[in-house]
Design an enzyme around this catalytic site. Structure first.
Site, short mmCIF file in Angstrom:
data_model
loop_
_atom_site.label_atom_id
_atom_site.label_comp_id
_atom_site.label_asym_id
_atom_site.label_seq_id
_atom_site.Cartn_x
_atom_site.Cartn_y
_atom_site.Cartn_z
N HIS A 37 0.77 -1.26 -0.07
CA HIS A 37 0.05 0.21 0.16
C HIS A 37 0.83 1.49 0.13
O HIS A 37 2.14 1.02 0.08
CB HIS A 37 -1.01 0.07 1.26
P1 TYD Z 1 -1.62 -2.79 7.29
O1 TYD Z 1 -1.32 -1.33 7.51
O2 TYD Z 1 -2.39 -3.05 6.23
O3 TYD Z 1 -0.45 -3.90 7.56
P2 TYD Z 1 0.92 -3.99 7.04
O4 TYD Z 1 1.09 -2.83 5.82
O5 TYD Z 1 1.64 -4.46 7.72
O6 TYD Z 1 0.59 -5.29 6.11
O7 TYD Z 1 -2.47 -3.11 8.81
C1 TYD Z 1 -3.02 -4.47 9.01
C2 TYD Z 1 -4.27 -4.12 9.77
O8 TYD Z 1 -3.94 -3.69 11.11
C3 TYD Z 1 -5.29 -3.53 9.48
O9 TYD Z 1 -6.33 -3.94 9.49
C4 TYD Z 1 -5.32 -2.26 10.08
C5 TYD Z 1 -4.77 -2.48 11.63
N1 TYD Z 1 -3.92 -1.41 11.85
C6 TYD Z 1 -4.22 -0.74 13.11
O10 TYD Z 1 -5.62 -0.92 13.52
N2 TYD Z 1 -3.47 0.25 13.65
C7 TYD Z 1 -2.37 0.60 12.99
O11 TYD Z 1 -1.52 1.33 13.67
C8 TYD Z 1 -1.84 -0.17 11.78
C9 TYD Z 1 -0.32 -0.12 11.24
C10 TYD Z 1 -2.73 -1.19 11.47
#
Ligand code: TYD
Length: 140
Positions: free
Chosen positions: A56
């Protein structure tokens, strides 16, 4: 006007390291060692072999990614160029500016990925579709 950040704005920042025979110490001060005020810290751990995280871009968030333990690669992409940054030192962080697509892979066993962020979690700040992200970039 929104600044058009590119891959060349992202870089590895070497953090202060206080070497000591009892164990090394590194510290990070917001707006001093990183170019933003720190409002959130999160970390990835217990990552299974072969997993990929990220996938992302953030619209406005600034981040610093640090391999606190072990190693992994961060792949950054601004729609025009792509670059792989291997991280494996607790005193080196990768600064990722807004509007850069990122993926994290090649996690070693037991690695811990810590991320300092300039704002709280907001799902509206994400671009989660690569084609849409590239389209927004090329139209801005
Ligand atoms: P995401 O940012 O998509 O993870 P990555 O980039 O590491 O693969 O986040 C994964 C899940 O966690 C998504 O449902 C959102 C949640 N999340 C939070 O609730 N708070 C946060 O600070 C972060 C980074 C993610």
């Amino acid at each position: 006007m929104i600044a058009k950040y590119s891959l060349s704005d992202c870089k590895v920042i070497l953090l202060p390291k206080i070497a000591d025979p009892r164990g090394n110490l590194t510290f990070i001060e917001g707006e001093r060692h990183v170019p933003f005020a720190i409002r959130r810290v999160y970390y990835l751990y217990d990552v299974p072999g072969g997993a990929e995280r990220g996938g992302h871009a953030h619209k406005a968030l600034h981040q610093l990614i640090v391999a606190m333990s072990g190693s992994f690669d961060v792949v950054l992409d601004d729609g025009a160029e792509r670059k792989r940054f291997p991280l494996n030192r607790s005193y080196a962080g990768l600064y990722v500016c807004p509007m850069i697509w990122r993926a994290i892979d090649n996690f070693s066993s037991g690695s811990v990925c810590m991320v300092l962020a300039s704002n709280r979690y907001e799902e509206d700040d994400y671009h989660r579709n690569y084609a849409e992200y590239v389209n927004v970039r090329s139209n801005s």
